[in-house]
Motif scaffolding. Structure first.
Motif, short mmCIF file in Angstrom:
data_model
loop_
_atom_site.label_atom_id
_atom_site.label_comp_id
_atom_site.label_asym_id
_atom_site.label_seq_id
_atom_site.Cartn_x
_atom_site.Cartn_y
_atom_site.Cartn_z
N GLU A 14 0.83 -1.21 0.00
CA GLU A 14 0.00 0.00 0.00
C GLU A 14 0.86 1.26 0.00
O GLU A 14 0.55 2.23 -0.71
CB GLU A 14 -0.94 -0.01 1.21
N LEU A 15 1.94 1.26 0.78
CA LEU A 15 2.83 2.42 0.83
C LEU A 15 3.48 2.68 -0.52
O LEU A 15 3.59 3.83 -0.95
CB LEU A 15 3.90 2.24 1.91
N VAL A 16 3.91 1.61 -1.19
CA VAL A 16 4.49 1.78 -2.54
C VAL A 16 3.45 2.40 -3.46
O VAL A 16 3.74 3.33 -4.21
CB VAL A 16 5.00 0.44 -3.11
N GLY A 17 2.24 1.88 -3.40
CA GLY A 17 1.18 2.41 -4.26
C GLY A 17 0.83 3.85 -3.96
O GLY A 17 0.58 4.65 -4.87
N ASP A 18 0.82 4.21 -2.69
CA ASP A 18 0.41 5.56 -2.30
C ASP A 18 1.53 6.60 -2.39
O ASP A 18 1.28 7.75 -2.75
CB ASP A 18 -0.11 5.55 -0.86
N TYR A 19 2.75 6.20 -2.05
CA TYR A 19 3.82 7.19 -1.90
C TYR A 19 5.06 6.92 -2.74
O TYR A 19 5.91 7.79 -2.86
CB TYR A 19 4.24 7.29 -0.43
N GLY A 20 5.21 5.72 -3.27
CA GLY A 20 6.39 5.39 -4.05
C GLY A 20 7.43 4.66 -3.23
O GLY A 20 7.36 4.59 -2.00
N LEU A 21 8.38 4.13 -3.93
CA LEU A 21 9.42 3.29 -3.34
C LEU A 21 10.28 4.02 -2.30
O LEU A 21 10.65 3.45 -1.27
CB LEU A 21 10.30 2.75 -4.48
N GLN A 22 10.59 5.26 -2.55
CA GLN A 22 11.49 5.99 -1.66
C GLN A 22 10.90 6.22 -0.27
O GLN A 22 11.65 6.43 0.69
CB GLN A 22 11.87 7.34 -2.28
N ASP A 23 9.59 6.18 -0.15
CA ASP A 23 8.96 6.39 1.15
C ASP A 23 8.66 5.10 1.90
O ASP A 23 8.00 5.13 2.93
CB ASP A 23 7.66 7.19 0.98
N VAL A 24 9.16 3.99 1.40
CA VAL A 24 8.95 2.71 2.09
C VAL A 24 10.21 2.39 2.87
O VAL A 24 11.29 2.23 2.31
CB VAL A 24 8.63 1.57 1.09
N SER A 25 10.06 2.35 4.17
CA SER A 25 11.15 1.95 5.06
C SER A 25 10.56 1.03 6.12
O SER A 25 9.33 1.00 6.32
CB SER A 25 11.79 3.18 5.73
N MET A 26 11.41 0.31 6.79
CA MET A 26 10.92 -0.57 7.85
C MET A 26 10.27 0.27 8.95
O MET A 26 9.24 -0.11 9.50
CB MET A 26 12.06 -1.43 8.40
N ARG A 27 10.83 1.44 9.23
CA ARG A 27 10.25 2.32 10.25
C ARG A 27 8.85 2.80 9.84
O ARG A 27 7.93 2.86 10.64
CB ARG A 27 11.14 3.52 10.51
N ASN A 46 14.80 -8.12 6.39
CA ASN A 46 15.36 -6.83 6.01
C ASN A 46 14.47 -6.19 4.94
O ASN A 46 13.53 -6.80 4.44
CB ASN A 46 16.80 -6.98 5.50
N LYS A 47 14.79 -4.95 4.61
CA LYS A 47 14.00 -4.21 3.64
C LYS A 47 14.05 -4.86 2.27
O LYS A 47 13.04 -4.89 1.55
CB LYS A 47 14.47 -2.75 3.55
N GLN A 48 15.21 -5.38 1.87
CA GLN A 48 15.33 -6.01 0.56
C GLN A 48 14.36 -7.18 0.44
O GLN A 48 13.69 -7.33 -0.58
CB GLN A 48 16.78 -6.48 0.31
N GLU A 49 14.29 -8.00 1.46
CA GLU A 49 13.36 -9.14 1.44
C GLU A 49 11.92 -8.65 1.40
O GLU A 49 11.07 -9.23 0.73
CB GLU A 49 13.59 -10.06 2.63
N LEU A 50 11.64 -7.58 2.11
CA LEU A 50 10.29 -7.01 2.08
C LEU A 50 9.94 -6.57 0.66
O LEU A 50 8.85 -6.87 0.16
CB LEU A 50 10.19 -5.84 3.06
N LEU A 51 10.87 -5.87 0.00
CA LEU A 51 10.61 -5.43 -1.37
C LEU A 51 10.47 -6.61 -2.32
O LEU A 51 9.63 -6.58 -3.23
CB LEU A 51 11.72 -4.48 -1.83
N ARG A 52 11.25 -7.65 -2.12
CA ARG A 52 11.11 -8.86 -2.95
C ARG A 52 9.72 -9.44 -2.80
O ARG A 52 9.06 -9.80 -3.77
CB ARG A 52 12.18 -9.90 -2.58
#
Length: 173
Positions: A14-27, A46-52
């Motif tokens: 949802e965050l990727v869809g709403d705000y884009g990749l740069q605004d997706v962090s684990m925090r 980790n974040k990489q696995e989350l993005l995968r």
């Protein structure tokens, strides 16, 4: 209620869809879920696995090559471009997992087109690299307001050209 990996992936999606990749962090994902960031790491290392995993979620419908390779790549384009930074996200996911959908379906479709297994795997990789690069260029051009040729005809023409060459032989011609 216990936190699950599926909830974490859904929130990142949802965050990727709403705000884009740069605004997706684990925090940011943790804040959206109302948990401490450390709680995520129990489910996602980790974040990489989350993005995968988000990439897999976006490409879930591409497990079958209905209609052949060109139709599959058309569906790839339709799945990726609606997401802000979708092409960049899928490039990251593909770099982490070369068997990301639609690769297995693409390999199977190419094998049906008389490619040997090794040739099908190599060609699928080449086609994915072209397709994801072309989608990233197209999407970034739109994001930055650059004008240019219509993306879909250019994307499809490149894929057709690559597929028309057929299996490559190591034998001298």
């Amino acid at each position: 209620m216990a936190l699950t990996a599926a909830e974490i992936v859904e929130t990142a999606h949802e965050l990727v869809g709403d705000y884009g990749l740069q605004d997706v962090s684990m925090r940011r994902v943790a804040a959206e879920l109302g948990v401490a960031p450390g709680a995520l790491y129990y489910h996602v290392p980790n974040k990489q696995e989350l993005l995968r995993r988000v990439g897999h979620r976006i490409l879930q419908p591409l497990h079958r090559a209905e209609g052949g390779p060109l139709a599959l790549f058309s569906r790839l384009r339709e799945a990726v471009l609606p997401f802000r930074d979708g092409a960049d996200l899928i490039l990251i996911a593909y770099a982490l997992d070369p068997q990301l959908p639609p690769v297995p379906a693409l390999q199977a479709a190419l094998a049906q087109d008389e490619y040997e297994a090794a040739q099908a795997a190599e060609t699928a990789g080449q086609l994915m690299r072209y397709a994801l690069g072309a989608l990233a260029v197209e999407q970034n051009a739109v994001l930055f307001g650059a004008s240019g040729q219509d993306g879909e005809p250019l994307y499809t023409a490149g894929l057709q050209r690559l597929l028309r060459t057929g299996p490559v032989s190591d034998e001298p011609g």
